[in-house]
Design a protein around this motif. Sequence first.
Motif, PDB file in Angstrom:
ATOM      1  N   ASP A 213       0.828  -1.210   0.000  1.00  0.00           N
ATOM      2  CA  ASP A 213       0.000   0.000   0.000  1.00  0.00           C
ATOM      3  C   ASP A 213       0.862   1.260   0.000  1.00  0.00           C
ATOM      4  N   ILE A 214       2.183   1.087  -0.142  1.00  0.00           N
ATOM      5  CA  ILE A 214       3.093   2.228  -0.223  1.00  0.00           C
ATOM      6  C   ILE A 214       3.118   2.705  -1.672  1.00  0.00           C
ATOM      7  N   ARG A 215       2.734   3.958  -1.885  1.00  0.00           N
ATOM      8  CA  ARG A 215       2.670   4.515  -3.235  1.00  0.00           C
ATOM      9  C   ARG A 215       3.663   5.645  -3.468  1.00  0.00           C
ATOM     10  N   SER A 216       4.250   6.167  -2.376  1.00  0.00           N
ATOM     11  CA  SER A 216       5.209   7.255  -2.492  1.00  0.00           C
ATOM     12  C   SER A 216       5.981   7.363  -1.190  1.00  0.00           C
ATOM     13  N   VAL A 217       6.982   8.234  -1.184  1.00  0.00           N
ATOM     14  CA  VAL A 217       7.781   8.450   0.023  1.00  0.00           C
ATOM     15  C   VAL A 217       6.922   8.951   1.177  1.00  0.00           C
ATOM     16  N   SER A 218       5.838   9.632   0.860  1.00  0.00           N
ATOM     17  CA  SER A 218       4.961  10.154   1.923  1.00  0.00           C
ATOM     18  C   SER A 218       4.307   9.033   2.722  1.00  0.00           C
ATOM     19  N   ASP A 219       4.386   7.792   2.226  1.00  0.00           N
ATOM     20  CA  ASP A 219       3.763   6.662   2.916  1.00  0.00           C
ATOM     21  C   ASP A 219       4.736   5.850   3.764  1.00  0.00           C
ATOM     22  N   ILE A 220       6.012   6.222   3.820  1.00  0.00           N
ATOM     23  CA  ILE A 220       6.984   5.330   4.469  1.00  0.00           C
ATOM     24  C   ILE A 220       7.174   5.605   5.959  1.00  0.00           C
ATOM     25  N   ALA A 221       6.606   6.683   6.488  1.00  0.00           N
ATOM     26  CA  ALA A 221       6.772   6.987   7.917  1.00  0.00           C
ATOM     27  C   ALA A 221       6.249   5.831   8.753  1.00  0.00           C
ATOM     28  N   GLY A 222       7.092   5.332   9.674  1.00  0.00           N
ATOM     29  CA  GLY A 222       6.710   4.242  10.552  1.00  0.00           C
ATOM     30  C   GLY A 222       6.764   2.871   9.912  1.00  0.00           C
ATOM     31  N   LYS A 223       7.077   2.787   8.608  1.00  0.00           N
ATOM     32  CA  LYS A 223       7.143   1.497   7.914  1.00  0.00           C
ATOM     33  C   LYS A 223       8.586   0.985   7.899  1.00  0.00           C
ATOM     34  N   ARG A 224       8.717  -0.343   7.834  1.00  0.00           N
ATOM     35  CA  ARG A 224      10.045  -0.962   7.755  1.00  0.00           C
ATOM     36  C   ARG A 224      10.572  -0.809   6.329  1.00  0.00           C
TER      37      ARG A 224
ATOM     38  N   GLY B 102      20.409   6.797   0.540  1.00  0.00           N
ATOM     39  CA  GLY B 102      19.081   6.220   0.705  1.00  0.00           C
ATOM     40  C   GLY B 102      18.727   6.057   2.169  1.00  0.00           C
ATOM     41  N   GLU B 103      19.698   5.634   2.971  1.00  0.00           N
ATOM     42  CA  GLU B 103      19.464   5.504   4.405  1.00  0.00           C
ATOM     43  C   GLU B 103      19.127   6.855   5.019  1.00  0.00           C
ATOM     44  N   ALA B 104      19.897   7.873   4.687  1.00  0.00           N
ATOM     45  CA  ALA B 104      19.658   9.212   5.247  1.00  0.00           C
ATOM     46  C   ALA B 104      18.276   9.725   4.850  1.00  0.00           C
ATOM     47  N   TYR B 105      17.890   9.494   3.604  1.00  0.00           N
ATOM     48  CA  TYR B 105      16.589   9.987   3.124  1.00  0.00           C
ATOM     49  C   TYR B 105      15.449   9.264   3.826  1.00  0.00           C
ATOM     50  N   ALA B 106      15.585   7.974   4.022  1.00  0.00           N
ATOM     51  CA  ALA B 106      14.556   7.206   4.718  1.00  0.00           C
ATOM     52  C   ALA B 106      14.411   7.675   6.161  1.00  0.00           C
ATOM     53  N   GLN B 107      15.537   7.921   6.823  1.00  0.00           N
ATOM     54  CA  GLN B 107      15.492   8.412   8.197  1.00  0.00           C
ATOM     55  C   GLN B 107      14.826   9.778   8.267  1.00  0.00           C
TER      56      GLN B 107
ATOM     57  N   GLN C 108      18.849  -1.664   8.087  1.00  0.00           N
ATOM     58  CA  GLN C 108      20.112  -1.568   7.360  1.00  0.00           C
ATOM     59  C   GLN C 108      20.543  -2.925   6.811  1.00  0.00           C
ATOM     60  N   TYR C 109      21.086  -2.889   5.589  1.00  0.00           N
ATOM     61  CA  TYR C 109      21.694  -4.069   4.995  1.00  0.00           C
ATOM     62  C   TYR C 109      23.107  -3.710   4.552  1.00  0.00           C
ATOM     63  N   GLU C 110      23.999  -4.677   4.626  1.00  0.00           N
ATOM     64  CA  GLU C 110      25.395  -4.413   4.285  1.00  0.00           C
ATOM     65  C   GLU C 110      25.576  -4.188   2.790  1.00  0.00           C
ATOM     66  N   THR C 111      24.777  -4.887   1.973  1.00  0.00           N
ATOM     67  CA  THR C 111      24.880  -4.752   0.528  1.00  0.00           C
ATOM     68  C   THR C 111      23.508  -4.492  -0.077  1.00  0.00           C
ATOM     69  N   SER C 112      23.511  -3.976  -1.313  1.00  0.00           N
ATOM     70  CA  SER C 112      22.251  -3.716  -2.001  1.00  0.00           C
ATOM     71  C   SER C 112      21.526  -5.023  -2.319  1.00  0.00           C
ATOM     72  N   SER C 113      22.267  -6.083  -2.630  1.00  0.00           N
ATOM     73  CA  SER C 113      21.622  -7.363  -2.937  1.00  0.00           C
ATOM     74  C   SER C 113      20.892  -7.918  -1.719  1.00  0.00           C
ATOM     75  N   LEU C 114      21.459  -7.745  -0.538  1.00  0.00           N
ATOM     76  CA  LEU C 114      20.778  -8.170   0.685  1.00  0.00           C
ATOM     77  C   LEU C 114      19.543  -7.314   0.937  1.00  0.00           C
ATOM     78  N   MET C 115      19.604  -6.031   0.567  1.00  0.00           N
ATOM     79  CA  MET C 115      18.444  -5.148   0.701  1.00  0.00           C
ATOM     80  C   MET C 115      17.285  -5.662  -0.158  1.00  0.00           C
ATOM     81  N   ILE C 116      17.569  -6.016  -1.404  1.00  0.00           N
ATOM     82  CA  ILE C 116      16.543  -6.542  -2.298  1.00  0.00           C
ATOM     83  C   ILE C 116      16.025  -7.887  -1.793  1.00  0.00           C
ATOM     84  N   GLN C 117      16.921  -8.706  -1.274  1.00  0.00           N
ATOM     85  CA  GLN C 117      16.516  -9.980  -0.707  1.00  0.00           C
ATOM     86  C   GLN C 117      15.564  -9.765   0.460  1.00  0.00           C
TER      87      GLN C 117
END
Length: 276
Positions: free
Chosen positions: A143-154, A163-168, A176-185
């Motif tokens: 149900d996430i359609r934009s950045v405005s929907d990510i507050a409080g979401k994992r 990307g980490e700074a923007y999400a925070q 946090q994930y050590e690599t981008s592939s782990l993030m996608i996983q």
Amino acid sequence: MKSRFHGAATLSVLAVSALALSACTSTGGGEEAAGEGELSLISSGTLTVCSDIPYAPFEYVENGETVGFDIDLVDRIAQDLGVESNVITTPFEAIETGSALDTDQCDLAASGMTITEERESVMDFSEPYLDDNLALLVAPGSDIRSVSDIAGKRIGVQQATTGEAYAQDNGADVVQYETSSLMIQGLNTDDVEAALGNISVTGPAIEDNPELQLVEEIETGEQLGLAVKTGNTALLERVNETLAAMQEDGSLEELEAEWLGADEAAESASPEPAAS
């Protein structure tokens, strides 16, 4: 950053003509610097490069060989210097804090790294070689359609990235994930509800995981650069000369087309919205 497609990206090679440098290259001078001072490498005859692997399509291992946009880029720089290149896997945190360069683990850092004021305080950057943005990636049914929907979401991010700074900054429950592939996983296994990272990475992830959906590209004006130890002007000048030459001869544009799928971007300019 891996694969050769970047979805709805508006990635573009920069006009490196702003370098205001001549595009001269080495003609067998080996490690002799073109500018003031003498080029000194940590291993004679070798340009040692720190890179966070895997990070497709910039650097990753395929059939036992390290390949990618940045790999081709540093190979050209090494060629112009008249030396060999040696890419070593280095955690991104050690790269972006400057510690890998300061402790002489490598001469050059090449890891799809965004130029920021904070990073410029601990290393010297080349002229930018690529424009990049952030992108928000979700799994089917989100149900996430934009950045405005990510507050409080994992929200999954690669550690120590923009990307980490923007999400925070947008109130996400950052994972946090050590690599981008782990993030996608993590997104594929429902460990997180979305992934936030550079579009040059999240776009290729869609090619490998077509069920994932790119719901928003975030115009951040990011620019990617190569980095050297603070004060290493001899190497920095040579790096900028190669970038200028590659802009002039069209080889930067060729790398973009090969690794980032520039020709395919227009076909995917309108990503499917997330399902409700």
